[in-house]
Design a protein around this motif. Structure first.
Motif, PDB file in Angstrom:
ATOM      1  N   SER A 152      -8.980  -8.909   0.834  1.00 56.01           N
ATOM      2  CA  SER A 152      -7.833  -8.354   0.108  1.00 56.01           C
ATOM      3  C   SER A 152      -8.080  -8.247  -1.386  1.00 56.01           C
ATOM      4  CB  SER A 152      -6.588  -9.209   0.365  1.00 56.01           C
ATOM      5  OG  SER A 152      -6.711 -10.484  -0.237  1.00 56.01           O
ATOM      6  N   PHE A 153      -9.095  -8.937  -1.911  1.00 55.27           N
ATOM      7  CA  PHE A 153      -9.408  -8.861  -3.337  1.00 55.27           C
ATOM      8  C   PHE A 153     -10.474  -7.804  -3.645  1.00 55.27           C
ATOM      9  CE2 PHE A 153      -7.937 -13.313  -2.867  1.00 55.27           C
ATOM     10  CZ  PHE A 153      -6.866 -13.254  -3.749  1.00 55.27           C
ATOM     11  N   ASP A 212      -5.451  -5.970  -7.675  1.00 56.07           N
ATOM     12  CA  ASP A 212      -5.028  -4.560  -7.679  1.00 56.07           C
ATOM     13  C   ASP A 212      -4.406  -4.143  -6.352  1.00 56.07           C
ATOM     14  OD1 ASP A 212      -5.965  -4.473 -10.214  1.00 56.07           O
ATOM     15  OD2 ASP A 212      -7.768  -3.300  -9.772  1.00 56.07           O
ATOM     16  N   ASN A 213      -4.966  -4.637  -5.239  1.00 55.51           N
ATOM     17  CA  ASN A 213      -4.416  -4.259  -3.935  1.00 55.51           C
ATOM     18  C   ASN A 213      -2.994  -4.795  -3.764  1.00 55.51           C
ATOM     19  OD1 ASN A 213      -6.681  -2.875  -2.937  1.00 55.51           O
ATOM     20  ND2 ASN A 213      -7.691  -4.794  -2.420  1.00 55.51           N
ATOM     21  N   TYR A 214      -2.747  -6.022  -4.201  1.00 54.65           N
ATOM     22  CA  TYR A 214      -1.393  -6.580  -4.108  1.00 54.65           C
ATOM     23  C   TYR A 214      -0.431  -5.822  -5.025  1.00 54.65           C
ATOM     24  CZ  TYR A 214      -3.498 -10.479  -1.628  1.00 54.65           C
ATOM     25  OH  TYR A 214      -4.163 -11.245  -0.702  1.00 54.65           O
ATOM     26  N   THR A 264       2.469  -0.173   8.624  1.00 51.52           N
ATOM     27  CA  THR A 264       1.758   0.298   7.438  1.00 51.52           C
ATOM     28  C   THR A 264       0.376  -0.334   7.338  1.00 51.52           C
ATOM     29  OG1 THR A 264       3.890   0.566   6.319  1.00 51.52           O
ATOM     30  CG2 THR A 264       1.933   0.534   4.935  1.00 51.52           C
ATOM     31  N   VAL A 265       0.275  -1.617   7.715  1.00 51.50           N
ATOM     32  CA  VAL A 265      -1.038  -2.262   7.757  1.00 51.50           C
ATOM     33  C   VAL A 265      -1.947  -1.539   8.743  1.00 51.50           C
ATOM     34  CG1 VAL A 265      -2.239  -4.396   8.366  1.00 51.50           C
ATOM     35  CG2 VAL A 265      -0.119  -4.504   7.066  1.00 51.50           C
ATOM     36  N   TYR A 266      -1.397  -1.196   9.899  1.00 54.86           N
ATOM     37  CA  TYR A 266      -2.172  -0.451  10.910  1.00 54.86           C
ATOM     38  C   TYR A 266      -2.621   0.898  10.365  1.00 54.86           C
ATOM     39  CZ  TYR A 266      -2.642   2.871  14.767  1.00 54.86           C
ATOM     40  OH  TYR A 266      -3.062   3.879  15.589  1.00 54.86           O
ATOM     41  N   GLN A 267      -1.707   1.602   9.687  1.00 57.50           N
ATOM     42  CA  GLN A 267      -2.061   2.904   9.125  1.00 57.50           C
ATOM     43  C   GLN A 267      -3.154   2.784   8.069  1.00 57.50           C
ATOM     44  OE1 GLN A 267       1.635   4.715   7.790  1.00 57.50           O
ATOM     45  NE2 GLN A 267       1.248   6.473   9.108  1.00 57.50           N
ATOM     46  N   SER A 268      -3.009   1.787   7.191  1.00 56.63           N
ATOM     47  CA  SER A 268      -3.981   1.626   6.108  1.00 56.63           C
ATOM     48  C   SER A 268      -5.358   1.266   6.654  1.00 56.63           C
ATOM     49  CB  SER A 268      -3.511   0.541   5.131  1.00 56.63           C
ATOM     50  OG  SER A 268      -2.256   0.870   4.599  1.00 56.63           O
ATOM     51  N   VAL A 309      -1.743 -10.065   4.331  1.00 51.47           N
ATOM     52  CA  VAL A 309      -1.560 -11.396   3.735  1.00 51.47           C
ATOM     53  C   VAL A 309      -0.104 -11.591   3.324  1.00 51.47           C
ATOM     54  CG1 VAL A 309      -2.145 -12.814   1.729  1.00 51.47           C
ATOM     55  CG2 VAL A 309      -3.947 -11.675   3.009  1.00 51.47           C
ATOM     56  N   LEU A 310       0.523 -10.552   2.789  1.00 50.75           N
ATOM     57  CA  LEU A 310       1.933 -10.660   2.404  1.00 50.75           C
ATOM     58  C   LEU A 310       2.822 -10.887   3.627  1.00 50.75           C
ATOM     59  CD1 LEU A 310       2.246  -7.904  -0.361  1.00 50.75           C
ATOM     60  CD2 LEU A 310       2.073 -10.380  -0.638  1.00 50.75           C
TER      61      LEU A 310
END
Length: 313
Positions: free
Chosen positions: A56-57, A74-76, A266-270, A285-286
């Motif tokens: 995630s970083f 940046d991703n968060y 959205t996680v699946y799409q990304s 992670v969120l």
């Protein structure tokens, strides 16, 4: 005079003190059988989460693996500031609140009905529990094709029988369509928790209130609801943990379209469509952090329920 001879006194036997195992050794001996399960759980759950946290970083698109770079937070920041991702967070909150509240209200009504004695109560209870035992994808397919289909669905068939309109349920009310399927599936779960709470009431106290002239509504408001508060909290927290992570209903009924994409979708799409591993990991992670926060409150409620039962016994 004859001299009296005294028998020699035997020396007392010296016993070697038996060394008892220390408390720490006994504790390790008790926990040792659980170590393989603990190691397996860490390998299956915690190591993938640590890997997800590390990814995630990074700015990491699987289509361009050589362009991978460390991105920090940046991703968060993108998850929390991107309009589409913010909308998916809001959809997740709205979906969770609506489903949990509706399931709790319907579960409470059904629990109150099942708390009464009547013929065939066991059969009725089994039938009411059945929706919770259906596989989530199968339940979503059932609602999509058997109930919602505008051409041969049950809802439009009943409306056609009475001369009503023939709406396309998924297109006209997409979020409500997903919520209805989840409420149908999770109401039996809430019913079971609240029924257990109803059956643990102090019946002598209720009988004393009836003798004093209290009505059924007064007993429900002043005795039953305060007693069920912990069970309502437990049902709300456990339901929130699972519905926040729900993916099956959104994917099967609407495919995330028409404004129904929640955070898991959205996680699946990304991850699978945009191939943005870092962004998908940050969103995941969120979701995990939110689930842990809710689970912490749920564990506190469960432990308080156990303490109440022990003190009552």
């Amino acid at each position: 005079m004859t001299a009296m001879t005294t028998a020699p006194v035997a020396a007392p036997e010296t016993r070697t003190p038996v060394r008892r195992p220390s408390a720490r050794l006994r504790a390790w001996a008790t926990r040792a059988p659980l170590l393989p399960a603990l190691i397996f759980m860490i390998a299956v759950t915690q190591l993938p989460f640590v890997a997800t946290l590390v990814i995630s970083f990074f700015d990491w698109n699987s289509l361009y693996p050589d362009a991978r770079r460390f991105a920090g937070l940046d991703n968060y920041q993108e998850v929390l500031t991107d309009a589409d991702l913010r909308h998916s967070v809001w959809t997740t909150v709205l979906l969770t609140v609506a489903v949990v509240l509706a399931s709790l209200v319907l579960g409470l009504v059904l629990a109150l009905l099942l708390d009464r004695r009547f013929r065939g109560r066991g059969i009725v209870r089994t039938l009411l529990i059945a929706p919770f035992l259906v596989v989530p994808v199968a339940a979503a397919l059932l609602w999509k094709h058997v109930l919602y289909n505008p051409e041969y669905g049950l809802f439009n068939g009943l409306l056609h029988y009475v001369g009503g309109p023939q709406p396309d349920w998924i297109s006209s009310t997409p979020l409500l369509a997903v919520e209805a399927s989840l409420v149908w599936q999770w109401t039996p779960f809430m019913m079971l928790i609240l029924l257990a709470g109803l059956q643990s009431r102090d019946h002598e106290q209720i009988e004393a209130a009836r003798v004093d002239g209290a009505s059924d509504w007064q007993i429900f408001v002043h005795l039953t609801l305060p007693h069920l508060r912990r069970y309502l909290e437990l049902g709300a927290l456990l339901g929130s943990i699972y519905i926040v992570q729900n993916f099956d209903a959104v994917f099967t009924i609407t495919s995330g379209g028409l404004g129904t994409a929640n955070l898991p979708y959205t996680v699946y799409q990304s991850f699978y469509q945009a191939h943005e591993n870092g962004l998908a990991s940050a969103a995941g992670v969120l979701v995990v952090i939110g689930s842990i926060v809710i689970a912490t409150f749920a564990l506190r409620v469960v432990s308080s329920l156990f303490r109440e039962e022990v003190s009552r016994a």
